[in-house]
Design an enzyme around this catalytic site. Structure first.
Site, PDB file in Angstrom:
ATOM      1  N   SER A 163     -14.273 -53.396 -14.890  1.00 31.21           N
ATOM      2  CA  SER A 163     -12.980 -52.894 -14.218  1.00 31.21           C
ATOM      3  C   SER A 163     -12.832 -51.413 -14.748  1.00 31.21           C
ATOM      4  CB  SER A 163     -11.773 -53.410 -14.535  1.00 31.21           C
ATOM      5  OG  SER A 163     -10.728 -53.022 -14.654  1.00 31.21           O
ATOM      6  N   GLU A 191     -18.088 -63.509  -5.306  1.00 32.95           N
ATOM      7  CA  GLU A 191     -16.741 -63.381  -4.703  1.00 32.95           C
ATOM      8  C   GLU A 191     -17.146 -62.459  -3.242  1.00 32.95           C
ATOM      9  OE1 GLU A 191     -13.516 -61.580  -7.219  1.00 32.95           O
ATOM     10  OE2 GLU A 191     -15.127 -61.238  -8.474  1.00 32.95           O
ATOM     11  N   LYS A 203     -13.086 -56.609 -18.808  1.00 31.28           N
ATOM     12  CA  LYS A 203     -13.321 -57.345 -17.835  1.00 31.28           C
ATOM     13  C   LYS A 203     -14.800 -57.211 -17.113  1.00 31.28           C
ATOM     14  CE  LYS A 203     -10.869 -58.340 -14.666  1.00 31.28           C
ATOM     15  NZ  LYS A 203      -9.944 -59.337 -14.038  1.00 31.28           N
ATOM     16  N   HIS A 254     -10.154 -83.500  -6.673  1.00 29.46           N
ATOM     17  CA  HIS A 254      -8.687 -82.723  -6.691  1.00 29.46           C
ATOM     18  C   HIS A 254      -8.676 -81.691  -7.914  1.00 29.46           C
ATOM     19  CE1 HIS A 254      -7.211 -86.311  -4.350  1.00 29.46           C
ATOM     20  NE2 HIS A 254      -8.154 -86.940  -5.255  1.00 29.46           N
TER      21      HIS A 254
END
Ligand code: ARG
Length: 468
Positions: A281, A294, A287, A160
């Site tokens: 970024s 992804e 970043k 979980h």
């Protein structure tokens, strides 16, 4: 023959094909990707036709030389693909006739584009499956080596997405590897059904020429000729099987990607991915984004889409060939490209994963990950499991209040919950003790992980590349 209609089948037509219809029905813009396999199939077909005396040896040689020259023209980018000629098959045949004259027109004897295209796609899929298998093996090897290196590295295991029990990082990576071992089996199983030869089925019923399909099958490296001509020209099960293999594989890669994305976040901080797999970024200078995982996660969708497209393409199609089947190529091509690139990205990236061991270890120490170990300890001392569960529950509540992990409590503190607890409890409350205790096949103990890595290595090298 009317100049205005397609020269391959224009004989019975009294008006030219509508210009839009010609474009709408043509496939050459995408099926030119099958050119190499189309030529390979034609050379085998001509060779067989000469063997059974349908072509003379001279005709065969002229055809083969012409086709080889065309192959060169295509590779050098000199070939002029023509949309009015519809598809890769008729483009190559028309060029052959340009080059060698009337003999070129004999190549199509005893054959139809229906068995030709089915043969081309199977040859193409076989080639691509073999390339994909190399990447899949490379990825599995990288995972096995990473797991072996990190057999002792402790991290929290989750259910979980809540801290559950400590596991070793190597064990986690070998779980990924198991997923891929099943994908590998599915790929090789799919290859068996890809490697069956439709050629000789002709349009649908077979041909009146004395062809020898065993000769052609052998020349092309097929395991056998397809058993039934109607089935041979209409079957696209292998395309559906490949895209279902691809869908399950991408589902697995998306799960791994998701974990990599989480683990690289500041909140988890479990791993580093080398800069070469990340981008920055344009607005936020701090970043470093895990773009590769992804993007792999994102590409899963298009592959599922291709599986749906192919299943729906084949649904309710009457025997035998229907033009619908021309729609099999683009989904297959894209599935092949996506799978190959995603596997390559992962095979390059996985060995470069840098675990942040201290951070993983600290995370496992938080979240009471050895609570089950404490319960098991009490059970070994004669407490019933349900009672042990409750005792540990109380100690966790106390830990939450005092901000102490179980291993950080003193013996006196622990004894508040059960006076059965003695000094030896600290052996099971350590993370090392917890993982080492799960010492059976399939368990997370470091020596089990090393043994599992060795078994995985052996299983992988027992698989022969490309062998079904
Ligand atoms: N371009 C066609 C395809 O991709 C080749 C077969 C065409 N056969 C036919 N009878 N029109 O399926």
């Amino acid at each position: 023959m009317s100049q205005a209609t397609n020269q391959s089948w224009g004989g019975r037509f009294s008006e030219p094909t509508d210009a839009f219809v010609a474009r709408f029905t043509a496939s050459v813009t995408f099926d030119q990707r099958l050119a190499r396999q189309d030529i390979q199939g034609s050379i085998a077909h001509a060779t067989m036709l000469a063997r059974v005396d349908v072509l003379t040896d001279d005709e065969r040689d002229a055809i083969i030389n012409g086709l080889n020259e065309i192959q060169g023209e295509i590779e050098r980018g000199e070939f002029n693909w023509s949309v009015p000629l519809e598809d890769v098959h008729m483009n190559i045949e028309a060029r052959l006739t340009d080059k060698i004259g009337i003999t070129g027109k004999k190549l199509h004897t005893g054959r139809s584009r229906n068995d030709q295209v089915a043969t081309d796609i199977r040859l193409f899929m076989r080639d691509e499956i073999d390339v994909i298998e190399v990447e899949l093996k490379r990825l599995r090897e990288g995972m096995i080596e990473l797991a072996d290196r990190e057999a002792d590295t402790i991290m929290p295991g989750f259910t979980h997405l809540q801290t559950a029990q400590p596991v070793t990082f190597g064990h986690h990576i070998l779980a990924w590897q198991e997923m891929l071992s099943r994908d590998h089996e599915r790929l090789l199983d799919c290859r068996k059904r890809v490697n069956v030869m439709p050629l000789g089925a002709a349009a649908l019923a077979g041909t009146t020429y004395p062809i020898d399909r065993h000769v052609t099958a052998e020349l092309l490296g097929f395991d056998r000729p397809a058993e039934n001509s109607l089935d041979a020209v209409s079957d696209r099960d292998f395309a559906i099987e490949f895209t279902s293999f691809a869908s399950i594989l991408l589902m697995h890669l998306s799960r791994m990607s998701e974990e990599l994305v989480l683990w690289t976040s500041a909140q988890f901080n479990f791993i580093d991915l080398p800069d070469r797999f990340c981008t920055g970024s344009s607005i936020m200078p701090q970043k470093k984004n895990p773009d590769v995982p992804e993007l792999v996660r994102g590409k899963t969708g298009r592959v599922y889409g291709h599986l749906m497209a192919l299943l729906t393409l084949m649904k309710s199609q009457p025997l035998a060939y229907n033009k619908d089947n021309q729609e099999d190529k683009e989904p297959l091509f894209d599935a092949v490209d996506t799978v190959r690139d995603c596997l390559k990205a992962f095979a390059d990236m996985v060995p470069a994963i840098e675990p942040k061991k201290t951070s993983m270890y600290e995370a496992a120490r938080r979240g009471f990950s050895t609570a089950t170990d404490l319960a098991d300890y009490l059970v070994r001392k004669g407490v019933a499991f349900r009672d042990a569960h409750e005792i540990v529950g109380h100690s966790v509540a106390y830990g939450l209040k005092t901000e102490k992990d179980l291993s950080e409590m003193s013996l006196d503190e622990l004894k508040q919950f059960s006076d059965i607890i003695e000094q030896d409890v600290f052996e099971v409350l350590t993370l090392e003790g917890s993982v080492a205790a799960r010492n059976h096949i399939g368990g997370t103990a470091p020596n089990q992980v090393r043994a599992a890595a060795q078994r995985a290595r052996d299983a992988l090298s027992a698989l022969k590349a490309g062998a079904a």
